[in-house]
Design a protein around this motif. Structure first.
Motif, PDB file in Angstrom:
ATOM      1  N   VAL A 225      26.588 -83.148   8.013  1.00 25.54           N
ATOM      2  CA  VAL A 225      27.697 -83.791   7.301  1.00 25.54           C
ATOM      3  C   VAL A 225      27.692 -85.283   7.629  1.00 25.54           C
ATOM      4  O   VAL A 225      27.680 -85.675   8.798  1.00 25.54           O
ATOM      5  CB  VAL A 225      29.051 -83.164   7.677  1.00 25.54           C
ATOM      6  CG1 VAL A 225      30.205 -84.031   7.180  1.00 25.54           C
ATOM      7  CG2 VAL A 225      29.157 -81.772   7.080  1.00 25.54           C
ATOM      8  N   VAL A 226      27.700 -86.105   6.573  1.00 26.64           N
ATOM      9  CA  VAL A 226      27.796 -87.558   6.705  1.00 26.64           C
ATOM     10  C   VAL A 226      29.024 -87.997   5.917  1.00 26.64           C
ATOM     11  O   VAL A 226      29.000 -88.024   4.687  1.00 26.64           O
ATOM     12  CB  VAL A 226      26.537 -88.270   6.167  1.00 26.64           C
ATOM     13  CG1 VAL A 226      26.656 -89.775   6.370  1.00 26.64           C
ATOM     14  CG2 VAL A 226      25.288 -87.735   6.839  1.00 26.64           C
ATOM     15  N   GLY A 227      30.117 -88.288   6.614  1.00 28.34           N
ATOM     16  CA  GLY A 227      31.346 -88.638   5.916  1.00 28.34           C
ATOM     17  C   GLY A 227      31.831 -87.463   5.089  1.00 28.34           C
ATOM     18  O   GLY A 227      32.152 -86.398   5.607  1.00 28.34           O
ATOM     19  N   GLY A 228      31.856 -87.656   3.768  1.00 30.72           N
ATOM     20  CA  GLY A 228      32.263 -86.579   2.876  1.00 30.72           C
ATOM     21  C   GLY A 228      31.109 -85.930   2.159  1.00 30.72           C
ATOM     22  O   GLY A 228      31.312 -85.165   1.206  1.00 30.72           O
ATOM     23  N   VAL A 229      29.872 -86.193   2.613  1.00 32.57           N
ATOM     24  CA  VAL A 229      28.664 -85.678   1.956  1.00 32.57           C
ATOM     25  C   VAL A 229      28.007 -84.614   2.812  1.00 32.57           C
ATOM     26  O   VAL A 229      27.860 -84.787   4.025  1.00 32.57           O
ATOM     27  CB  VAL A 229      27.656 -86.823   1.700  1.00 32.57           C
ATOM     28  CG1 VAL A 229      26.382 -86.285   1.064  1.00 32.57           C
ATOM     29  CG2 VAL A 229      28.282 -87.914   0.839  1.00 32.57           C
ATOM     30  N   ARG A 230      27.631 -83.501   2.180  1.00 36.12           N
ATOM     31  CA  ARG A 230      26.784 -82.520   2.863  1.00 36.12           C
ATOM     32  C   ARG A 230      25.351 -82.956   2.643  1.00 36.12           C
ATOM     33  O   ARG A 230      24.772 -82.752   1.571  1.00 36.12           O
ATOM     34  CB  ARG A 230      27.031 -81.116   2.330  1.00 36.12           C
ATOM     35  CG  ARG A 230      26.266 -80.043   3.113  1.00 36.12           C
ATOM     36  CD  ARG A 230      26.802 -78.660   2.826  1.00 36.12           C
ATOM     37  NE  ARG A 230      28.222 -78.536   3.146  1.00 36.12           N
ATOM     38  CZ  ARG A 230      28.705 -78.393   4.379  1.00 36.12           C
ATOM     39  NH1 ARG A 230      27.876 -78.351   5.408  1.00 36.12           N
ATOM     40  NH2 ARG A 230      30.005 -78.287   4.571  1.00 36.12           N
ATOM     41  N   PHE A 231      24.788 -83.577   3.667  1.00 36.38           N
ATOM     42  CA  PHE A 231      23.477 -84.204   3.535  1.00 36.38           C
ATOM     43  C   PHE A 231      22.371 -83.156   3.621  1.00 36.38           C
ATOM     44  O   PHE A 231      22.346 -82.334   4.538  1.00 36.38           O
ATOM     45  CB  PHE A 231      23.290 -85.247   4.634  1.00 36.38           C
ATOM     46  CG  PHE A 231      22.217 -86.254   4.343  1.00 36.38           C
ATOM     47  CD1 PHE A 231      22.513 -87.421   3.656  1.00 36.38           C
ATOM     48  CD2 PHE A 231      20.914 -86.033   4.754  1.00 36.38           C
ATOM     49  CE1 PHE A 231      21.532 -88.349   3.380  1.00 36.38           C
ATOM     50  CE2 PHE A 231      19.926 -86.951   4.493  1.00 36.38           C
ATOM     51  CZ  PHE A 231      20.232 -88.117   3.801  1.00 36.38           C
ATOM     52  N   ASP A 232      21.477 -83.193   2.666  1.00 32.66           N
ATOM     53  CA  ASP A 232      20.380 -82.223   2.600  1.00 32.66           C
ATOM     54  C   ASP A 232      19.055 -82.970   2.643  1.00 32.66           C
ATOM     55  O   ASP A 232      18.572 -83.472   1.625  1.00 32.66           O
ATOM     56  CB  ASP A 232      20.479 -81.402   1.318  1.00 32.66           C
ATOM     57  CG  ASP A 232      19.410 -80.316   1.234  1.00 32.66           C
ATOM     58  OD1 ASP A 232      18.610 -80.204   2.193  1.00 32.66           O
ATOM     59  OD2 ASP A 232      19.371 -79.602   0.227  1.00 32.66           O
TER      60      ASP A 232
END
Length: 449
Positions: A225-232
Motif C-alpha cells: 500500500v502506497v498512500g491510497g494505492v494498492r501498488f502492484d
C-alpha cells in the motif's frame, strides 16, 4: 476541598541523560506520560518519561525534560515549548533533535509518591450561581515550591432551597452562599461509595487508570500500500531505454488500497450543513512518515463532502477523517484529487467533526482503477529522484517522491516482492524490474507530499 491524588506511574532515573543543551541527573523524579494527537492528521501517541531536568540558556536552569521512547529502542530528549506547569503536569513537548538518539535509562521504583492534591476553590458568587475553580497542587520543577495547574471551572446553579451542590468521588458538597459576605457555608454527605471501592476487585482505581492509559498498538504499514494505492509491482510495464528527466520508467494500472460505501448521511454539525451523503464512495489512505520520534503510520478515510458555499451547494470538497478522541476530525488535504488523497498535510484550516463514520468496506474498488507511473524528476551527481503519479479522468495526482543514491552506476528502488534497478549513465537512467525483493517497500524509502 482538598483530595489527595497520585501519579499513575512514577520513578527515578537510574542514570544520567544528556543531549545538546538539556540534561537530567541520575535520581531525578520522573512520571510516565502519553501525549496524544490533538488533530486528526498528527502522528500517533508518544510515550515518554518526564521529570526534573535542566536546560543550558546562559547557564543551567531547571526545566521539564522528557525521555521519549522511540520505536528504535533508544530515546530522544524533549522539552515543553513553553515553561508552563511542572514535570508532572506538562501538556506538550518538542524534541531537541530530529535525528540524535541516546541510550535509554532504567526507571527505578520510588517508595514515597509525589504529593499532589486536587483542590476545589471558591471563585465567585453571583446571582443564581456558585462558581468553583478546580486545580491541582504539586511541586514545581525545582521541588522547592508548589504550582497550581488549573483544570477547569465548575459553575453550579443554585437549587430552589438556595444551595448549590457538587459531587466528588461519591461525596456531595452542599454550598449555601452568603452573597453579601461573598462566602459559602459547606455541608457534606456521602451519596455513593468511592470509586476506588468499586474497583477494589480489579486492584483499585489506580489499577483501573493504568489499564485505561495503556499505549495503543501502533499501526504498522500495510504491505503493497502506497498512500491510497494498492501498488502492484507485477503490473508495471517497464521502458528499458535510457531516459532523462520527465522520462517514464514504468507504468501500470492499479486499484485503490481500500474503498467503502457510506451507508447513511455523515453529518458534520456545521452551520454550512456539511455532510457526506449516503451512497457516496470513500477511500482509505495510509501515510507512513519517518519523524523525529520514529516512524509513524496514519490511516484515515477520505470522501467528498457536500456543503453550502457562496456559490451554492458544492459536492466536491474532499475531506479526510481519522479518529480523534471520541469522534473523528477532518482536514482538507492540500495534495491529491477527489478520487485520491495523497497526503495527510493541510494548509487550510477546517473545523469538521463527525461522531461516527458510517462506512461499509467493499471487496472491490468502488471508485475505479487508475494508471500509476514512475517518472524521473532529476538526476544530480550521485542522486536520482523519481516521482510516482496516479492518473485518472485526465488528472494527475502526485503520490510519492523517491530519491536514491547512485552507487557503482546503479540505484535500487525496493518494491516489496520486486526491485526496480536503475542503471545511471550520462544523465540518463535505464530501468529493469526484478522479482527478487526482500520485503522492503516504497514507504520506507519514499516521501509523501
Amino acid at each position: 476541598m482538598r483530595a489527595p491524588m497520585r501519579l499513575i506511574k512514577e520513578g527515578v532515573l537510574g542514570g544520567e541523560l544528556a543531549m545538546r543543551q538539556v540534561r537530567m541527573k541520575q535520581g531525578s523524579r520522573v512520571t510516565y506520560r502519553r501525549f496524544t494527537a490533538r488533530t486528526g492528521m498528527e502522528a500517533q501517541n508518544i510515550e515518554a518519561w518526564c521529570g526534573q531536568g535542566e536546560i543550558d540558556q546562559w547557564g543551567w536552569r531547571p526545566t521539564t525534560v522528557c525521555m521519549i521512547l522511540t520505536p528504535d529502542g533508544r530515546a530522544t530528549l524533549a522539552t515543553p515549548p513553553l515553561d508552563l506547569g511542572s514535570w508532572w503536569s506538562v501538556t506538550a513537548i518538542a524534541p531537541t533533535s530530529a535525528s540524535e538518539r541516546v541510550d535509554r535509562v532504567e526507571i527505578l521504583p520510588v517508595e514515597d509518591p509525589t504529593p499532589i492534591d486536587l483542590e476545589l476553590v471558591l471563585d465567585r458568587i453571583r446571582s443564581g450561581e456558585v462558581k468553583l475553580r478546580r486545580r491541582l497542587a504539586g511541586p514545581d520543577v525545582t521541588g522547592e515550591r508548589r504550582v497550581f495547574p488549573r483544570i477547569g471551572d465548575a459553575e453550579r446553579p443554585l437549587q430552589p432551597d438556595g444551595a448549590a451542590t457538587y459531587v466528588y468521588d461519591g461525596l456531595e458538597l452542599r454550598l449555601t452562599p452568603n452573597v453579601e459576605a461573598k462566602t459559602v457555608s459547606i455541608a457534606s454527605a456521602r451519596v455513593a461509595p468511592p470509586l476506588d471501592a468499586s474497583f477494589a476487585e480489579e486492584g483499585g482505581l489506580a489499577r483501573r487508570l493504568e489499564i485505561l492509559t495503556r499505549p495503543p498498538e501502533e499501526l504498522q504499514p500495510t504491505e503493497f500500500v502506497v498512500g491510497g494505492v494498492r501498488f502492484d509491482p507485477s503490473a508495471l510495464v517497464v521502458d528499458g531505454s535510457p531516459l532523462g528527466p520527465r522520462g517514464v520508467l514504468a507504468k501500470g494500472t492499479m486499484s485503490h488500497a481500500r474503498t467503502g460505501r457510506v451507508t447513511q448521511d455523515i453529518e458534520m454539525g456545521t452551520m454550512l450543513n456539511a455532510r457526506i451523503p449516503a451512497g457516496a464512495a470513500a477511500h482509505q489512505v495510509e501515510i507512513f512518515r519517518g519523524l523525529a520520534l520514529g516512524g509513524r503510520t496514519s490511516r484515515f478515510w477520505c470522501a467528498s463532502v457536500s456543503a453550502l458555499t457562496v456559490f451554492g451547494r458544492q459536492n466536491d470538497q474532499l475531506t479526510c477523517f481519522r479518529r480523534a478522541g471520541e469522534g473523528y476530525e477532518g482536514v482538507w488535504p492540500d495534495q491529491g484529487r477527489t478520487w485520491l488523497a495523497t497526503t495527510d498535510q493541510s494548509t487550510t484550516p477546517v473545523f469538521r467533526r463527525a461522531d461516527a463514520l458510517h462506512i461499509e468496506e467493499s471487496e472491490i474498488d468502488l471508485i475505479g482503477p487508475m494508471e500509476v507511473r514512475l517518472e524521473i524528476q532529476r538526476i544530480v551527481r550521485d542522486l536520482i529522484t523519481v516521482r510516482i503519479f496516479a492518473r485518472r479522468d485526465e488528472q494527475d495526482a502526485l503520490v510519492m517522491t523517491v530519491t536514491r543514491l547512485v552507487e557503482n552506476g546503479q540505484a535500487v528502488i525496493p518494491m516489496w516482492s520486486h526491485r526496480l534497478v536503475l542503471t545511471v549513465a550520462d544523465g540518463k537512467a535505464q530501468a529493469s524490474l526484478t522479482a527478487d525483493g526482500d520485503g522492503e517497500g516504497l514507504p520506507s524509502v519514499g516521501t509523501y507530499p
